[in-house]
Write an enzyme that holds these catalytic residues in place. Structure first.
Site, PDB file in Angstrom:
ATOM      1  N   TRP A 298       5.669   8.286  11.252  1.00  0.00           N
ATOM      2  CA  TRP A 298       5.304   9.206  10.171  1.00  0.00           C
ATOM      3  C   TRP A 298       4.651  10.455  10.700  1.00  0.00           C
ATOM      4  O   TRP A 298       4.866  11.559  10.174  1.00  0.00           O
ATOM      5  CB  TRP A 298       4.443   8.485   9.125  1.00  0.00           C
ATOM      6  CG  TRP A 298       5.257   7.414   8.470  1.00  0.00           C
ATOM      7  CD1 TRP A 298       5.180   6.072   8.690  1.00  0.00           C
ATOM      8  CD2 TRP A 298       6.351   7.608   7.567  1.00  0.00           C
ATOM      9  NE1 TRP A 298       6.145   5.414   7.969  1.00  0.00           N
ATOM     10  CE2 TRP A 298       6.877   6.325   7.270  1.00  0.00           C
ATOM     11  CE3 TRP A 298       6.939   8.731   6.981  1.00  0.00           C
ATOM     12  CZ2 TRP A 298       7.965   6.141   6.407  1.00  0.00           C
ATOM     13  CZ3 TRP A 298       8.015   8.550   6.119  1.00  0.00           C
ATOM     14  CH2 TRP A 298       8.514   7.268   5.846  1.00  0.00           C
TER      15      TRP A 298
ATOM     16  N   ASP B  16      -3.119  11.721   6.896  1.00  0.00           N
ATOM     17  CA  ASP B  16      -2.104  11.051   6.090  1.00  0.00           C
ATOM     18  C   ASP B  16      -2.535   9.591   5.961  1.00  0.00           C
ATOM     19  O   ASP B  16      -2.376   8.805   6.888  1.00  0.00           O
ATOM     20  CB  ASP B  16      -0.738  11.151   6.778  1.00  0.00           C
ATOM     21  CG  ASP B  16       0.320  10.336   6.041  1.00  0.00           C
ATOM     22  OD1 ASP B  16       0.019   9.761   4.974  1.00  0.00           O
ATOM     23  OD2 ASP B  16       1.457  10.278   6.543  1.00  0.00           O
TER      24      ASP B  16
ATOM     25  N   LYS C 148       1.715   2.300  -1.763  1.00  0.00           N
ATOM     26  CA  LYS C 148       1.269   1.184  -0.949  1.00  0.00           C
ATOM     27  C   LYS C 148       0.036   0.552  -1.600  1.00  0.00           C
ATOM     28  O   LYS C 148       0.142  -0.504  -2.200  1.00  0.00           O
ATOM     29  CB  LYS C 148       0.975   1.611   0.486  1.00  0.00           C
ATOM     30  CG  LYS C 148       2.248   1.722   1.335  1.00  0.00           C
ATOM     31  CD  LYS C 148       2.895   3.064   1.286  1.00  0.00           C
ATOM     32  CE  LYS C 148       3.721   3.366   2.517  1.00  0.00           C
ATOM     33  NZ  LYS C 148       5.145   3.163   2.414  1.00  0.00           N
TER      34      LYS C 148
END
Lengths: 367, 367
Positions: B104, B174, B198
């Protein structure tokens, strides 16, 4: 406390009751998926089946030709205001034509001006956006990158029933507030976008229908999420899709196909609903004064005023006490706005029409 | 057909059952609103109450100081990858530091490079992103516009438990896959973003926590939806918010406060769940081989391999037949990934741990 009212909100707006009931039944466990639709991977079989079905249902409802893609994206109509010029204008060396018929068109232009050259091909400002352009009034550029219009302006209550004639220039349409209200000839369009929260589903997803040749214009240096090419290449799964919103969008499309009988039947019902309210206006001897010119009146948003501000306030308060909610006009236009999108039941409009007649007759509709 | 399984999906992931049950009860009519939460105006009282409560609950859970704003935006983490450099790097004449600990982080860098100068302050590529940087390994620029890291990498399964020390440079995180898994000291951060799917809620909304002074960097010429300043000025109502997703985000935050007892209690439970699985790995005599270095192991995503591809396949098939779903590792790493976010019940992890032990003992866990 838990009684459903008739909700005339301009959006997010009504959803069909049968859609809500099915979503409720399936909320803990999507049949066969072992989990709620909110809990499953966007790349797994059960969600892909929903996404594929949603696309297929849109293709069926709107007779979308094979050379168009159907995308489901986040960011609403507002992000589309920027994505359209960033993908279709930037780097072309051309300008874009905007046909300006109300508040939303103005917001689309603001975003386009940050990106490139914009020409206003028509502007209804002089008459407070109460009408659409007549044939011959458009000042179009035959070399424009595209020509943009909003098919329905929710705040003013004007709606196009024929697309503006723009020749060979790709026609781009903000159909946020009337997509699926009637059949369309998709081939007249280069791109159509619509945030879902009026006719298509809940807030949080926008439908984009784009012709293949326009996808190729997307610059590779665009922010990844803002590139139509990225979303088209990944079939709306460039990143995690708004899965629940797409699930509802699909259920609404199924409702249109299976319960309403398609968009021609939906249009018939929409015309019937709108006529009920416009008839009350026209037969009110000027007590109710419509905002839009008769031939440009929207089937989706019926906008009007009462003789004075005090009547207006009393109208709103009494309507709400009878379970007729969210009828206040937008602050920029004032008065009353009855939004009667696809999922507003005929009975809700009947009840409002009766309320309006009674309110005019007695100066009140209080029982 | 309608039985809920244990769902180890990396995201969209589990939601607390009590949240789903409440959403189900209220789906046709939000108490007092006369309509479903999906059908009401984002600017009306009932939705504003939800939005305000969501912000207040986040402030309570994370002890967010008054000089930070809490925003709820569309476009996921992917749009944040672009919004961060467009708002905080563009026009500063500086470069941005990125600490690269997995897949990511790499995607975040790609987007930033389209916007401006990027320096990679550390890169874990040499060891397949199986570890985090040690103290002293970071090559930081004291003049950077900001320093970015991903607090948890879902694909590799590595997680920061202490923020990287970046001095006076604004730290951008992030936290898509671990926000709310434990308490944080928000004052160490300039900006934290997290897609909800999530730990925070369903797909279709991202949480952004941003310090006031950073909001002021947003250029007025940015596409409107991409400007933090616009969203902050309008309190997350710059355009139609993803109302249903925010409603669920609020219910999840309430669950953390009222049923779990806050983030310290959540962390205790998360450590207990992760230990159950890592213990199985560590006591397996190498049958299960973890991907991440021991001290950098994620509490959220437990990544490991079996001795061979055939065992791996059998493991997945047998797990699924026992209602343990979505355990397949990401294609770039292979093997198994058990995502055990906040809402994964302890019993689900216990069942998986038992399954793993039985599978190792008998070469199968079939009953």
């Amino acid at each position: 406390m838990n009684e459903r009212h008739y909700n005339f909100s301009a959006g997010p707006a009504n959803l069909p009751l049968s859609v809500l009931e099915r979503a409720q039944r399936e909320l803990l466990c999507l049949p066969g998926a072992g989990a709620s639709v909110m809990e499953i991977s966007h790349r797994g079989g059960p969600f892909r089946a929903i996404l594929d079905e949603a696309e297929a249902n849109y293709r069926r409802l709107l007779a979308i030709p094979d050379n168009y893609r159907v995308l489901f994206l986040q960011g609403g109509g507002r992000l589309q205001f920027a994505m359209v010029p960033m993908n279709l204008l930037q780097g072309t060396g051309k300008s874009a034509d905007y046909i300006l018929t109300g508040t939303w068109g103005n917001k689309a232009i603001e975003e386009a001006r940050n990106v490139g050259d914009v020409r206003v091909a028509w502007d209804g400002r002089e008459t407070a956006y109460d009408r659409l352009p007549e044939a011959g009034e458009l000042n179009l550029d035959a070399e424009a990158a595209y020509a943009h219009f909003a098919s329905n302006e929710t705040i003013q209550g004007v709606q196009f029933f024929d697309e503006p004639a723009v020749g060979e220039v790709p026609l781009v349409c903000d159909a946020s507030s009337d997509l699926l209200c009637r059949p369309l000839n998709i081939e007249k369009y280069g791109l159509i976008y619509a945030s879902a929260q009026k006719n298509c589903g809940p807030a949080g997803v926008a439908v984009v229908i784009i012709r293949d040749d326009l996808i190729e214009r997307s610059d590779k240096k665009l922010p990844g999420y803002l590139s139509y090419a990225n979303h088209a290449a990944e079939g709306s799964l460039y990143n995690t899709a708004p899965t629940f919103a797409i699930y509802i969008v699909n259920l609404v499309a199924k409702w249109l196909l299976d319960e309403i009988g398609g968009l021609a039947a939906m249009e018939t019902q929409n015309r019937r609903k709108a006529k009920m309210l416009y008839d009350v206006l026209d037969e009110s001897d000027g007590f109710y004064k419509g905002h839009a010119r008769e031939q440009d009146r929207s089937l989706m948003n019926v906008t009007f005023r009462l003789p004075d501000e005090e009547s207006n306030k009393r109208f709103l308060a009494e309507a709400e006490s009878q379970g007729l909610d969210a009828l206040k006009g937008h602050r920029s236009v004032g008065g009353i706005r009855a939004s009667i999108y696809n999922a507003m039941p005929v009975e809700g409009v009947e009840k409002l029409a009766e309320f309006m007649k009674e309110f005019q007759r007695t100066g009140s509709a209080q029982k």
